[in-house]
Design a protein around this motif. Structure first.
Motif, mmCIF file in Angstrom:
data_model
loop_
_atom_site.group_PDB
_atom_site.id
_atom_site.type_symbol
_atom_site.label_atom_id
_atom_site.label_comp_id
_atom_site.label_asym_id
_atom_site.label_seq_id
_atom_site.Cartn_x
_atom_site.Cartn_y
_atom_site.Cartn_z
ATOM 1 N N LYS A 1 0.635 -1.138 -0.087
ATOM 2 C CA LYS A 1 -0.011 0.051 0.122
ATOM 3 C C LYS A 1 0.700 1.246 0.067
ATOM 4 C CE LYS A 1 -4.354 -1.435 0.798
ATOM 5 N NZ LYS A 1 -4.801 -2.194 -0.389
ATOM 6 N N LEU A 2 2.208 1.147 0.154
ATOM 7 C CA LEU A 2 3.010 2.373 0.587
ATOM 8 C C LEU A 2 3.430 2.835 -0.972
ATOM 9 C CD1 LEU A 2 4.915 1.132 3.617
ATOM 10 C CD2 LEU A 2 2.727 2.266 3.343
ATOM 11 N N SER A 3 3.455 4.170 -1.126
ATOM 12 C CA SER A 3 3.950 4.730 -2.247
ATOM 13 C C SER A 3 5.247 5.092 -2.356
ATOM 14 C CB SER A 3 3.128 6.244 -2.720
ATOM 15 O OG SER A 3 1.737 5.960 -2.547
ATOM 16 N N MET A 4 5.866 5.156 -0.911
ATOM 17 C CA MET A 4 7.118 5.588 -0.820
ATOM 18 C C MET A 4 7.761 5.001 0.545
ATOM 19 S SD MET A 4 6.445 9.315 0.111
ATOM 20 C CE MET A 4 4.937 9.273 -0.705
ATOM 21 N N HIS A 5 9.217 5.002 0.480
ATOM 22 C CA HIS A 5 9.884 4.567 1.755
ATOM 23 C C HIS A 5 10.771 5.977 2.200
ATOM 24 C CE1 HIS A 5 8.581 0.393 1.909
ATOM 25 N NE2 HIS A 5 8.034 0.794 0.694
ATOM 26 N N TYR A 6 10.586 7.036 1.925
ATOM 27 C CA TYR A 6 11.127 7.989 2.490
ATOM 28 C C TYR A 6 9.779 8.841 3.041
ATOM 29 C CZ TYR A 6 10.285 10.066 -1.939
ATOM 30 O OH TYR A 6 9.944 10.609 -3.178
ATOM 31 N N GLY A 7 10.343 10.048 3.735
ATOM 32 C CA GLY A 7 9.194 10.989 4.620
ATOM 33 C C GLY A 7 8.012 11.102 3.865
ATOM 34 N N TYR A 8 6.939 10.668 4.582
ATOM 35 C CA TYR A 8 5.560 10.913 4.086
ATOM 36 C C TYR A 8 5.227 12.205 4.769
ATOM 37 C CZ TYR A 8 3.633 6.567 2.510
ATOM 38 O OH TYR A 8 2.955 5.275 1.611
ATOM 39 N N ASN A 9 4.575 13.328 4.084
ATOM 40 C CA ASN A 9 4.175 14.408 4.714
ATOM 41 C C ASN A 9 2.837 14.032 5.606
ATOM 42 O OD1 ASN A 9 5.673 16.193 3.091
ATOM 43 N ND2 ASN A 9 3.939 17.155 1.999
ATOM 44 N N ILE A 10 2.852 14.533 6.721
ATOM 45 C CA ILE A 10 1.874 14.258 7.499
ATOM 46 C C ILE A 10 1.461 15.327 8.370
ATOM 47 C CG2 ILE A 10 3.333 13.578 9.416
ATOM 48 C CD1 ILE A 10 1.308 11.262 10.136
ATOM 49 N N ARG A 11 0.204 15.926 8.610
ATOM 50 C CA ARG A 11 -0.518 17.064 8.909
ATOM 51 C C ARG A 11 -1.271 16.871 10.153
ATOM 52 N NH1 ARG A 11 -5.501 18.916 6.942
ATOM 53 N NH2 ARG A 11 -5.437 17.499 5.391
ATOM 54 N N ALA A 12 -1.471 17.894 11.064
ATOM 55 C CA ALA A 12 -2.455 17.946 12.201
ATOM 56 C C ALA A 12 -3.029 19.243 12.324
ATOM 57 C CB ALA A 12 -2.137 17.036 13.440
ATOM 58 N N ILE A 13 -2.055 20.105 12.878
ATOM 59 C CA ILE A 13 -2.540 21.265 13.371
ATOM 60 C C ILE A 13 -1.413 22.360 12.761
ATOM 61 C CG2 ILE A 13 -3.474 22.566 15.190
ATOM 62 C CD1 ILE A 13 -2.588 20.069 16.914
ATOM 63 N N SER A 14 -1.918 23.492 12.464
ATOM 64 C CA SER A 14 -0.958 24.668 12.411
ATOM 65 C C SER A 14 -1.254 26.081 13.312
ATOM 66 C CB SER A 14 -0.840 24.981 10.670
ATOM 67 O OG SER A 14 -0.355 24.194 10.090
ATOM 68 N N PHE A 15 -0.251 26.528 13.917
ATOM 69 C CA PHE A 15 -0.571 27.595 14.828
ATOM 70 C C PHE A 15 0.734 28.435 14.860
ATOM 71 C CE2 PHE A 15 -0.088 24.033 17.785
ATOM 72 C CZ PHE A 15 0.996 24.460 18.277
ATOM 73 N N SER A 16 0.216 29.743 15.442
ATOM 74 C CA SER A 16 1.423 30.793 15.780
ATOM 75 C C SER A 16 1.472 30.787 17.104
ATOM 76 C CB SER A 16 1.128 32.002 15.068
ATOM 77 O OG SER A 16 -0.141 32.554 15.815
ATOM 78 N N PRO A 17 2.651 31.320 17.756
ATOM 79 C CA PRO A 17 2.657 31.274 19.096
ATOM 80 C C PRO A 17 1.574 32.358 19.829
ATOM 81 C CG PRO A 17 4.853 31.697 18.164
ATOM 82 C CD PRO A 17 3.928 31.660 17.269
ATOM 83 N N GLU A 18 1.124 33.087 18.896
ATOM 84 C CA GLU A 18 -0.150 34.028 19.551
ATOM 85 C C GLU A 18 -1.341 32.982 19.546
ATOM 86 O OE1 GLU A 18 -0.910 37.415 17.081
ATOM 87 O OE2 GLU A 18 -1.021 38.492 18.707
ATOM 88 N N GLU A 19 -1.529 32.512 18.716
ATOM 89 C CA GLU A 19 -2.696 31.720 18.672
ATOM 90 C C GLU A 19 -2.925 30.420 19.768
ATOM 91 O OE1 GLU A 19 -3.669 31.979 13.788
ATOM 92 O OE2 GLU A 19 -2.184 30.535 14.220
ATOM 93 N N LEU A 20 -1.737 29.990 20.029
ATOM 94 C CA LEU A 20 -1.626 29.100 21.010
ATOM 95 C C LEU A 20 -1.661 29.784 22.460
ATOM 96 C CD1 LEU A 20 -0.862 26.286 22.231
ATOM 97 C CD2 LEU A 20 1.550 26.599 21.963
ATOM 98 N N ALA A 21 -1.173 30.943 22.574
ATOM 99 C CA ALA A 21 -1.278 31.684 23.858
ATOM 100 C C ALA A 21 -2.740 31.868 24.228
ATOM 101 C CB ALA A 21 -0.480 32.821 23.635
#
Ligand code: AKB
Length: 327
Positions: free
Chosen positions: A232-252
């Motif tokens: 099932k794997l297209s590659m044996h190097y780093g898969y892009n993988i995503r969850a959250i994106s935020f800035s320090p201000e948004e986290l604070a």
């Protein structure tokens, strides 16, 4: 089929601590051998072997003693620490990986896991919804070792049939163990200051948005990838993988929902330039399509869980907490 016998290298690090526990739950404690250059900080009952990954003979000795079939090779110097000693970073990150891949080739291991990172990206990479296949040109020694590491992983698969698997981790956030020397570390440190009732000096600028992931998602992604059928794997190097994106201000702002008096101020240092060379978010459709990746934690669920768990840990034993968590 032989029984799985897993070696985790770098088990005392931020990811290694939590991943080793998860692997023990899946495979049974006696089938997971942990190893690190540092001996465990806390009282630890499992099987631990001290290992400097540059010592290939010692690695072979551990392999033979425990009849290892899979390796999770996590030991590496991260981006910020790496810039303070580029030579050592190249040596540990590249020669360490090389020792593991050579062992896997010579001894016919079933699988190897090698963590890659968003540090493979550079200033010329598209910053939003970054495609899997794109310009890389990393600007730190850590990023360079991860990019070359990905190429090596793919090479060992196509040339020798070594089944290496890899994820491009975003910044990882956890309450169980502190991070060590990365550019995304602020996103863990901020929680420790907030629950201690202290203000936080942030080494990144307020609006520096980076990809991040809560540790339970990172651990699940890793184990799911390692257990996915190879066809099932297209590659044996780093898969892009995503969850959250935020800035320090948004986290604070999110933390202030629980700790209204919390105060953050900004004092960017050399890590700002590193962060600016990375991306904001990744397109991870290969991970989603190939092995069904889906994150569980968004910014608010992660913040709630972090604060709850850190407060619990602190209330149980402050001196033990300080020993483990304060860098
Ligand atoms: C770092 O900041 O160096 C690491 C990473 C993104 O790989 N957390």
């Amino acid at each position: 089929m032989r029984a799985d016998k897993i070696l985790v290298i770098g088990s005392e690090g931020q990811l290694g601590t939590v991943l080793s526990d998860a692997l023990r739950n899946v495979y049974g404690a006696s089938n997971v051998i942990t190893s690190d250059i540092n001996v465990p900080k806390s009282n630890y009952a499992g099987c631990f072997e001290q290992l400097n990954i540059l010592d290939a003979n010692r690695l072979f000795e551990i392999f033979k003693k425990h009849k290892i079939t899979q390796i999770y090779h996590l030991a590496a110097l991260l981006s910020a620490k790496g810039e303070q000693n580029p030579r050592q970073t190249w040596n540990v990150n590249m020669n360490g990986l090389f020792n593991v891949l050579e062992l896997a080739r010579e001894q016919n291991l079933d699988k190897v896991y090698f963590p890659s990172s968003i540090a493979v990206f550079g200033g010329k990479t598209p910053r939003k919804a970054t495609p899997q296949f794109t310009v890389l040109q990393p600007e730190t020694m850590y990023g360079i070792t991860k990019e070359v590491g990905e190429q090596l992983a793919q090479y060992y698969y196509t040339r020798f049939g070594v089944d290496v698997r890899s994820l491009r981790y975003p910044g990882l956030i956890s309450y169980q163990s502190p991070p060590g020397g990365g550019t995304t570390d602020y996103a863990v440190d901020i929680f420790h200051k907030a629950i201690a009732g202290e203000q936080f000096e942030c080494f990144l600028d307020r609006d520096t948005r980076l990809p991040m992931m809560y540790m339970p998602d990172a651990v699940r992604a890793t184990i799911e990838l390692m257990n996915a059928p190879v066809d099932k794997l297209s590659m044996h190097y780093g898969y892009n993988i995503r969850a959250i994106s935020f800035s320090p201000e948004e986290l604070a702002a999110e933390i202030k929902k629980y700790i209204p008096d919390f105060h953050i101020y900004y004092k960017p240092d050399f890590r700002q330039k590193i962060a600016e060379s990375w991306v904001e978010s990744m397109d991870d459709s290969f991970a989603r399509n190939d092995w069904g990746w889906k994150e569980e934690y968004d910014l608010s669920a992660m913040t709630e869980d972090m604060i709850k768990n850190l407060q619990l840990l602190r209330s149980k034993d402050t001196s033990e907490y300080d020993k483990k968590m304060i860098l």
